[in-house]
Design a protein around this motif. Structure first.
Motif, mmCIF file in Angstrom:
data_model
loop_
_atom_site.group_PDB
_atom_site.id
_atom_site.type_symbol
_atom_site.label_atom_id
_atom_site.label_comp_id
_atom_site.label_asym_id
_atom_site.label_seq_id
_atom_site.Cartn_x
_atom_site.Cartn_y
_atom_site.Cartn_z
ATOM 1 N N ALA A 1 3.465 6.340 2.139
ATOM 2 C CA ALA A 1 3.877 4.953 1.892
ATOM 3 C C ALA A 1 3.525 4.606 0.460
ATOM 4 O O ALA A 1 2.445 4.944 -0.032
ATOM 5 C CB ALA A 1 3.156 4.013 2.855
ATOM 6 N N LEU B 1 8.331 -2.211 0.350
ATOM 7 C CA LEU B 1 7.435 -1.061 0.305
ATOM 8 C C LEU B 1 8.246 0.133 0.789
ATOM 9 O O LEU B 1 8.935 0.034 1.805
ATOM 10 C CB LEU B 1 6.240 -1.330 1.219
ATOM 11 C CG LEU B 1 5.197 -0.238 1.327
ATOM 12 C CD1 LEU B 1 3.815 -0.863 1.384
ATOM 13 C CD2 LEU B 1 5.428 0.624 2.541
ATOM 14 N N LYS C 1 3.326 1.582 -2.706
ATOM 15 C CA LYS C 1 2.610 0.321 -2.835
ATOM 16 C C LYS C 1 3.602 -0.829 -2.712
ATOM 17 O O LYS C 1 4.753 -0.708 -3.129
ATOM 18 C CB LYS C 1 1.912 0.254 -4.189
ATOM 19 C CG LYS C 1 0.812 1.280 -4.333
ATOM 20 C CD LYS C 1 0.152 1.183 -5.688
ATOM 21 C CE LYS C 1 -0.924 2.246 -5.795
ATOM 22 N NZ LYS C 1 -1.560 2.263 -7.093
ATOM 23 N N PRO C 2 3.165 -1.947 -2.165
ATOM 24 C CA PRO C 2 4.051 -3.106 -2.097
ATOM 25 C C PRO C 2 4.470 -3.541 -3.498
ATOM 26 O O PRO C 2 3.659 -3.550 -4.419
ATOM 27 C CB PRO C 2 3.192 -4.189 -1.437
ATOM 28 C CG PRO C 2 2.075 -3.466 -0.801
ATOM 29 C CD PRO C 2 1.859 -2.215 -1.588
ATOM 30 N N THR D 1 1.357 -3.923 3.509
ATOM 31 C CA THR D 1 0.293 -2.925 3.603
ATOM 32 C C THR D 1 -0.142 -2.744 5.059
ATOM 33 O O THR D 1 -0.427 -1.618 5.487
ATOM 34 C CB THR D 1 -0.904 -3.324 2.717
ATOM 35 O OG1 THR D 1 -0.438 -3.425 1.357
ATOM 36 C CG2 THR D 1 -2.017 -2.313 2.789
ATOM 37 N N ALA D 2 -0.177 -3.833 5.819
ATOM 38 C CA ALA D 2 -0.548 -3.745 7.233
ATOM 39 C C ALA D 2 0.510 -3.000 8.038
ATOM 40 O O ALA D 2 0.199 -2.298 9.003
ATOM 41 C CB ALA D 2 -0.752 -5.148 7.803
ATOM 42 N N TYR E 1 9.877 -8.932 -1.444
ATOM 43 C CA TYR E 1 8.941 -7.832 -1.598
ATOM 44 C C TYR E 1 9.386 -6.656 -0.755
ATOM 45 O O TYR E 1 10.127 -6.823 0.211
ATOM 46 C CB TYR E 1 7.539 -8.268 -1.159
ATOM 47 C CG TYR E 1 6.900 -9.218 -2.121
ATOM 48 C CD1 TYR E 1 6.017 -8.764 -3.077
ATOM 49 C CD2 TYR E 1 7.200 -10.564 -2.099
ATOM 50 C CE1 TYR E 1 5.440 -9.630 -3.982
ATOM 51 C CE2 TYR E 1 6.638 -11.448 -2.991
ATOM 52 C CZ TYR E 1 5.750 -10.970 -3.933
ATOM 53 O OH TYR E 1 5.189 -11.834 -4.829
ATOM 54 N N PRO F 1 2.299 -8.735 -0.074
ATOM 55 C CA PRO F 1 1.800 -7.362 -0.180
ATOM 56 C C PRO F 1 0.825 -6.996 0.953
ATOM 57 O O PRO F 1 0.824 -5.873 1.442
ATOM 58 C CB PRO F 1 1.088 -7.340 -1.541
ATOM 59 C CG PRO F 1 1.742 -8.429 -2.315
ATOM 60 C CD PRO F 1 2.075 -9.487 -1.306
ATOM 61 N N GLU F 2 0.047 -7.975 1.393
ATOM 62 C CA GLU F 2 -0.889 -7.730 2.490
ATOM 63 C C GLU F 2 -0.132 -7.438 3.786
ATOM 64 O O GLU F 2 -0.514 -6.559 4.565
ATOM 65 C CB GLU F 2 -1.792 -8.954 2.659
ATOM 66 C CG GLU F 2 -2.923 -8.758 3.631
ATOM 67 C CD GLU F 2 -3.820 -9.990 3.733
ATOM 68 O OE1 GLU F 2 -4.457 -10.134 4.785
ATOM 69 O OE2 GLU F 2 -3.882 -10.790 2.775
ATOM 70 N N ALA G 1 2.737 -0.683 6.797
ATOM 71 C CA ALA G 1 3.051 0.657 6.266
ATOM 72 C C ALA G 1 2.586 1.806 7.158
ATOM 73 O O ALA G 1 3.365 2.742 7.398
ATOM 74 C CB ALA G 1 2.489 0.806 4.857
#
Length: 144
Positions: free
Chosen positions: A62, A76, A64-65, A30-31, A74, A26-27, A33
């Motif tokens: 965007a 997004l 959420k993951p 998020t980076a 995963y 997810p990190e 997106a």
């Protein structure tokens, strides 16, 4: 119509060996997106028509993951959200048009408007930057 940030099965297999994948994936997404969102906004904004005005560009968000149910891994979504005043085409919003519907009309065209594709170009525009952002997260975590 969505631009999905997902990685190949090969990358998923490599990442599966990482013990804390549930926190790193997810990190990483998020980076990446904002890069995908900016590329999509830039490509949509290039089209000069009543369908591609600032409201359509500003509707790009965007998500959420999330862990994918099908196929694992995963992902997004970068997508269009909300409604804009218009001629009405939504049963719940007779006086508004969904931004997603405007984006589909822009990408694929209508009976009276030619297609003005933007999604594939936006994805290729940001592919290297997205990969680099994800790799940076792995480097910072000492996994690469």
């Amino acid at each position: 119509m969505k631009m999905n940030l997902i990685w190949s099965e090969e990358v998923s297999a490599q990442l599966a060996r990482i013990a804390d994948l549930d926190t790193i994936a997810p990190e990483m997404l998020t980076a990446a997106a904002p890069l995908a969102t900016d590329a999509l906004k830039q490509r949509v904004g290039e089209h000069k028509s009543n369908r591609a005005d600032k409201h359509l560009v500003n509707s790009i968000k965007a998500g959420k993951p999330k862990k994918r149910k099908k196929g694992g891994g995963y992902g997004l979504d970068v997508s269009f959200s909300g409604y804009d005043s218009g001629h009405g085409s939504s049963p719940g919003h007779k006086d508004k048009v969904a931004q997603m519907q405007k984006a589909v009309a822009l990408e694929y065209g209508t009976a009276t408007q030619p297609a003005q594709p933007f999604q594939d170009r936006a994805a290729s525009d940001c592919q290297r930057a997205v990969s680099a952002a994800m790799e940076d997260v792995l480097r910072k975590r000492g996994k690469l």
